[in-house]
Design a protein around this motif. Structure first.
Motif, PDB file in Angstrom:
ATOM      1  N   PHE A   1       0.856  -0.945  -0.451  1.00  0.00           N
ATOM      2  CA  PHE A   1      -0.030   0.118  -0.094  1.00  0.00           C
ATOM      3  C   PHE A   1       1.007   1.736   0.062  1.00  0.00           C
ATOM      4  O   PHE A   1       0.635   2.241  -1.180  1.00  0.00           O
ATOM      5  N   ASN A   2       2.322   1.161   0.818  1.00  0.00           N
ATOM      6  CA  ASN A   2       2.990   2.320   1.132  1.00  0.00           C
ATOM      7  C   ASN A   2       3.744   2.598  -0.878  1.00  0.00           C
ATOM      8  O   ASN A   2       3.598   3.418  -1.175  1.00  0.00           O
ATOM      9  N   GLU A   3       3.759   1.834  -1.447  1.00  0.00           N
ATOM     10  CA  GLU A   3       4.530   1.731  -2.803  1.00  0.00           C
ATOM     11  C   GLU A   3       2.817   2.249  -3.976  1.00  0.00           C
ATOM     12  O   GLU A   3       2.964   2.511  -4.825  1.00  0.00           O
TER      13      GLU A   3
ATOM     14  N   LYS B   1       1.876   9.470 -10.071  1.00  0.00           N
ATOM     15  CA  LYS B   1       1.866   9.656 -12.107  1.00  0.00           C
ATOM     16  C   LYS B   1       2.801   8.035 -12.357  1.00  0.00           C
ATOM     17  O   LYS B   1       2.897   8.900 -13.030  1.00  0.00           O
ATOM     18  N   GLU B   2       2.491   7.044 -11.853  1.00  0.00           N
ATOM     19  CA  GLU B   2       3.741   6.348 -11.964  1.00  0.00           C
ATOM     20  C   GLU B   2       3.102   4.788 -11.550  1.00  0.00           C
ATOM     21  O   GLU B   2       2.097   4.686 -10.996  1.00  0.00           O
ATOM     22  N   LYS B   3       3.843   4.007 -11.961  1.00  0.00           N
ATOM     23  CA  LYS B   3       3.575   2.178 -11.946  1.00  0.00           C
ATOM     24  C   LYS B   3       3.790   2.251 -10.417  1.00  0.00           C
ATOM     25  O   LYS B   3       4.965   2.187 -11.223  1.00  0.00           O
ATOM     26  N   PRO B   4       3.047   0.645 -10.144  1.00  0.00           N
ATOM     27  CA  PRO B   4       3.585   0.487  -8.596  1.00  0.00           C
ATOM     28  C   PRO B   4       4.305  -0.510  -9.281  1.00  0.00           C
ATOM     29  O   PRO B   4       3.980  -1.544  -9.951  1.00  0.00           O
ATOM     30  N   VAL B   5       5.343  -0.803  -8.611  1.00  0.00           N
ATOM     31  CA  VAL B   5       6.247  -1.893  -8.613  1.00  0.00           C
ATOM     32  C   VAL B   5       5.888  -2.784  -7.144  1.00  0.00           C
ATOM     33  O   VAL B   5       6.876  -2.003  -6.008  1.00  0.00           O
ATOM     34  N   PHE B   6       4.835  -3.826  -6.967  1.00  0.00           N
ATOM     35  CA  PHE B   6       4.550  -4.363  -5.614  1.00  0.00           C
ATOM     36  C   PHE B   6       5.960  -5.503  -5.671  1.00  0.00           C
ATOM     37  O   PHE B   6       6.264  -5.799  -6.344  1.00  0.00           O
ATOM     38  N   GLY B   7       5.840  -5.801  -3.904  1.00  0.00           N
ATOM     39  CA  GLY B   7       7.100  -6.391  -3.940  1.00  0.00           C
ATOM     40  C   GLY B   7       5.794  -7.991  -4.951  1.00  0.00           C
ATOM     41  O   GLY B   7       4.694  -8.159  -4.820  1.00  0.00           O
ATOM     42  N   ARG B   8       7.832  -8.713  -4.565  1.00  0.00           N
ATOM     43  CA  ARG B   8       6.907 -10.159  -5.568  1.00  0.00           C
ATOM     44  C   ARG B   8       7.331 -11.324  -4.356  1.00  0.00           C
ATOM     45  O   ARG B   8       7.740 -11.379  -3.855  1.00  0.00           O
TER      46      ARG B   8
END
Length: 259
Positions: A242-244, A252-259
């Motif tokens: 959620f922080n990301e 206004k960027e695409k999020p990079v979530f942890g995998r």
């Protein structure tokens, strides 16, 4: 009311309260102030016997409402904020009047939550519905909001909305009974709403209010939050995804979530 919410008690006839979400430049995303005003409006409307029907719609022709104003989460306790918003949803769902969502465009996030807490939904053919939060914010729905989506759209489409982040078009929503009608355009939407309203105004108030009370009472046990849900949501809202998601949305960027 602020300019972000337009209230009209005359356009659709006597006994009809029309509420328009008026932030077309932001796809009518809800602010904290709008939620506060809506909560107070539903509280007042519940005690107003002159109102028989409530119609909700979005301005601009592109969206009913596209979720929440994400910047409002920055300084808020996200779980407490969600709990507070849920009080407004509950007041809307508990209204003795018939509530109709007139959808013309995107209906996602908080907009879909509002629409699924209405009694009836009508949409234009180009409208789409969903909760693409797994790709955008990395948060989670409260159990009661999730339940309303499942109750209206069914479990398969609810799973598709949330697990696959897909938006559901109006024809598919109509096929599962989530919509009363799908119409060609905004003019046809007004005509269909007018037809619905006309029929409701001629109907027995006793029948409508009793039926709504019965449906509300039967749904309450199933809608109740699961044990430990607040702790679960707090873990989500204080976690890295959620922080990301919040950072990326504001940047206004695409999020990079942890995998």
């Amino acid at each position: 009311m602020t300019d972000d919410l337009l209230i009209d008690r005359d356009r659709l006839g006597s006994g009809v309260l029309e509420v328009t979400f008026n932030r077309p430049e932001r796809r009518n995303a809800f602010t904290k102030a709008m939620y506060d005003e809506l909560g107070r409006l539903w509280e007042q409307t519940a005690q107003d016997p002159s109102v028989r029907v409530v119609v909700l719609r979005g301005a601009g022709g592109k969206a009913f409402a596209a979720g929440n104003e994400i910047s409002d989460f920055v300084e808020a306790d996200a779980v407490e904020y969600e709990n507070w918003i849920r009080e407004m949803f509950d007041r809307l769902w508990s209204l003795p009047q018939v509530t109709i969502a007139a959808v013309d465009g995107v209906c996602v996030g908080g907009g879909l939550a509002v629409a699924t807490h209405c009694d009836l939904r009508v949409a234009t053919a180009g409208s789409r519905f969903g909760y693409p939060i797994a790709r955008t914010l990395g948060n989670a729905l409260s159990g009661t909001v999730l339940y309303r989506c499942q109750a209206i759209f069914g479990e398969p489409l609810t799973r598709e909305m949330l697990l696959a982040s897909r938006l559901v078009d109006a024809d598919r929503a109509y096929a599962v009974g989530a919509l009363t009608a799908v119409v060609a355009d905004a003019a046809a939407l007004d005509a269909e709403i007018g037809s619905l309203v006309g029929g409701i105004l001629q109907a027995s108030r006793v029948t409508i209010e009793t039926t709504k009370h019965q449906l509300l009472t039967r749904a309450r046990p199933a809608e109740a939050s699961i044990d430990g849900e607040e702790a679960l949501l707090r873990e989500v809202y204080t976690g890295p995804d959620f922080n990301e998601g919040l950072r990326a949305f504001l940047a206004k960027e695409k999020p990079v979530f942890g995998r």
